[in-house]
Write a protein that holds these residues in place. Structure first.
Motif, PDB file in Angstrom:
ATOM      1  N   LYS A   1      -6.994  -8.724  11.355  1.00  9.45           N
ATOM      2  CA  LYS A   1      -7.305  -7.900  10.175  1.00  9.45           C
ATOM      3  C   LYS A   1      -7.335  -6.336  10.739  1.00  9.45           C
ATOM      4  CE  LYS A   1     -10.786 -10.240   8.863  1.00  9.45           C
ATOM      5  NZ  LYS A   1     -12.021 -10.810   7.852  1.00  9.45           N
TER       6      LYS A   1
ATOM      7  N   ASP B   1     -13.262  -8.133  13.867  1.00 11.51           N
ATOM      8  CA  ASP B   1     -12.253  -8.348  12.724  1.00 11.51           C
ATOM      9  C   ASP B   1     -10.759  -9.070  13.184  1.00 11.51           C
ATOM     10  OD1 ASP B   1     -13.974  -7.895  10.686  1.00 11.51           O
ATOM     11  OD2 ASP B   1     -12.921  -5.817  10.071  1.00 11.51           O
TER      12      ASP B   1
ATOM     13  N   LYS C   1      -5.197  -3.218   9.442  1.00 11.32           N
ATOM     14  CA  LYS C   1      -6.189  -1.993   8.965  1.00 11.32           C
ATOM     15  C   LYS C   1      -5.821  -0.762   9.762  1.00 11.32           C
ATOM     16  CE  LYS C   1      -9.513  -4.771   6.242  1.00 11.32           C
ATOM     17  NZ  LYS C   1     -10.954  -4.729   6.104  1.00 11.32           N
TER      18      LYS C   1
ATOM     19  N   TYR D   1     -11.295   2.710   6.247  1.00 11.00           N
ATOM     20  CA  TYR D   1     -11.004   1.272   6.882  1.00 11.00           C
ATOM     21  C   TYR D   1     -11.141   0.283   5.820  1.00 11.00           C
ATOM     22  CZ  TYR D   1     -11.536  -2.782   9.836  1.00 11.00           C
ATOM     23  OH  TYR D   1     -11.021  -4.180  10.481  1.00 11.00           O
ATOM     24  N   LYS D   2     -12.244   0.255   4.678  1.00 13.66           N
ATOM     25  CA  LYS D   2     -12.264  -0.672   3.706  1.00 13.66           C
ATOM     26  C   LYS D   2     -11.481  -0.487   2.726  1.00 13.66           C
ATOM     27  CE  LYS D   2     -17.078  -1.879   5.179  1.00 13.66           C
ATOM     28  NZ  LYS D   2     -18.470  -2.015   4.356  1.00 13.66           N
ATOM     29  N   ASP D   3     -10.703   0.661   2.762  1.00 12.81           N
ATOM     30  CA  ASP D   3      -9.388   0.861   1.641  1.00 12.81           C
ATOM     31  C   ASP D   3      -8.466  -0.097   1.596  1.00 12.81           C
ATOM     32  OD1 ASP D   3     -10.976   3.151   1.030  1.00 12.81           O
ATOM     33  OD2 ASP D   3      -9.669   4.567   1.735  1.00 12.81           O
ATOM     34  N   TYR D   4      -8.295  -0.881   2.685  1.00 10.48           N
ATOM     35  CA  TYR D   4      -7.119  -1.829   2.708  1.00 10.48           C
ATOM     36  C   TYR D   4      -7.898  -3.282   2.669  1.00 10.48           C
ATOM     37  CZ  TYR D   4      -4.838   2.385   4.140  1.00 10.48           C
ATOM     38  OH  TYR D   4      -4.227   3.809   4.291  1.00 10.48           O
ATOM     39  N   LYS D   5      -7.544  -4.040   1.663  1.00  8.11           N
ATOM     40  CA  LYS D   5      -8.306  -5.174   1.610  1.00  8.11           C
ATOM     41  C   LYS D   5      -7.190  -6.389   2.430  1.00  8.11           C
ATOM     42  CE  LYS D   5     -11.185  -3.130  -1.087  1.00  8.11           C
ATOM     43  NZ  LYS D   5     -12.606  -2.817  -0.462  1.00  8.11           N
ATOM     44  N   ILE D   6      -7.499  -6.727   3.423  1.00  5.63           N
ATOM     45  CA  ILE D   6      -6.792  -7.739   4.171  1.00  5.63           C
ATOM     46  C   ILE D   6      -7.718  -8.780   4.467  1.00  5.63           C
ATOM     47  CG2 ILE D   6      -5.406  -8.331   6.316  1.00  5.63           C
ATOM     48  CD1 ILE D   6      -4.687  -5.404   6.100  1.00  5.63           C
TER      49      ILE D   6
ATOM     50  N   TYR E   1       0.601  -1.155  -0.099  1.00 10.53           N
ATOM     51  CA  TYR E   1      -0.174  -0.205  -0.123  1.00 10.53           C
ATOM     52  C   TYR E   1       0.732   1.455  -0.017  1.00 10.53           C
ATOM     53  CZ  TYR E   1      -4.230  -2.859   0.828  1.00 10.53           C
ATOM     54  OH  TYR E   1      -4.953  -3.824   0.473  1.00 10.53           O
TER      55      TYR E   1
END
Length: 203
Positions: free
Chosen positions: A122, A119, A126, A170-175, A73
């Motif tokens: 994850k 989560d 994040k 938060y959802k910008d990072y796909k883990i 990222y």
């Protein structure tokens, strides 16, 4: 709280950083028994146990995983870290060993914990990336000495963080759990490879 945890989990005893988590819990709940059970659920149900065991067997894996996400990222920042011999371990240890309780202000921390309970790891990664993103423009100008001083003197530099704004990305990072498992495997492969290539290797 910590004495009770050490009694019920003698293989862990006390690990550095647990006091900050216990302190944050008692500040929020104000009931020692409930704090004990919640902390124990962190250890048993959110895979914190291998982080707190002697020699912290999971810690190096978690740092390895974070490094991989930083490369993915923030490639420019990852290159800067490598060039200046900056190890994310310098700040990451404070974040994960205390579940951010030694870094985030309480009004943000408890909302982060809500997400963390759901989560698990994850969320740790994040939110670590979100924090890094918030200060990456400063970090990329620092050498190792300046960086170390910044981390030491600005452990509470997160006071500017607004959780609502923070969580929008938060959802910008796909883990995913699959990614974490694959990176864990890669970590052990790299460990074996480094042993094989070592000058004093007996392999």
């Amino acid at each position: 709280i910590l004495t009770a945890l050490a009694f019920i989990r003698p293989e862990i005893g006390y690990c550095q950083g647990m006091n900050f988590t216990a302190g944050a819990l008692i500040n929020f709940i104000d009931n020692e028994e409930k704090c004990f059970w919640l902390f124990l659920s962190f250890i048993d149900n959110i895979e914190m146990n291998f982080l707190y065991l002697k020699n912290m067997p999971d810690y190096s894996i978690r740092v390895y995983q974070l490094n991989a996400f930083i490369k993915e990222y923030f490639p420019e920042l990852a290159t800067h870290f490598k060039k200046n011999q900056i190890n994310p371990d310098v700040f990451f240890s404070k974040w994960i060993l205390t579940i951010f309780s030694n870094y985030l202000p309480f009004e943000v921390l408890y909302k982060v914990w809500d997400v963390f309970i759901f989560d698990k790891w994850k969320a740790i990664f994040k939110f670590s990336l979100l924090i890094l993103n918030s200060m990456k423009d400063k970090l990329i100008t620092m050498d190792l000495i300046t960086f170390s001083k910044f981390i030491k003197e600005n452990k509470n530099n997160s006071n500017f963080i607004n959780f609502d704004e923070f969580s929008k990305h938060y959802k910008d990072y796909k883990i995913t759990n699959r990614q974490l498992n694959e990176l864990s495997t890669d970590f052990f492969i790299d460990q074996v490879q480094s042993k094989i290539e070592a000058a004093d290797s007996e392999w």
